[in-house]
Design a protein around this motif. Sequence first.
Motif: not given
Length: 91
Positions: A23-28, A49-53
């Motif tokens: 599970n790649n939980s480090s992504g946006p 809300y703004m999206t992740d950079s």
Amino acid sequence: MRSMAIFVLCVLAAAMLSSVFCNNSSGPDDCCFKHYPIKLSQRFIQSYYMTDSRCPIMGVILVTKKRHHICANPNLPWVERIMKTLDESTL
């Protein structure tokens, strides 16, 4: 020979299971891949809300009163007005 085949099957099974359980939980969490092309009225929007950079394109997610999430370009004048109005109403 038979033990080698069992070993290869075990390695393949482990590789397949690791990809399933990984599970790649480090992504946006929320990203925009395409902006909504039509101007929306302020009266339908409840929050934003703004999206992740780390997302491929910059975007703002507008949340409607019916809880729909719509990606929009934050540089468009109508989106800027909605964001400004919502910011002022929360003060």
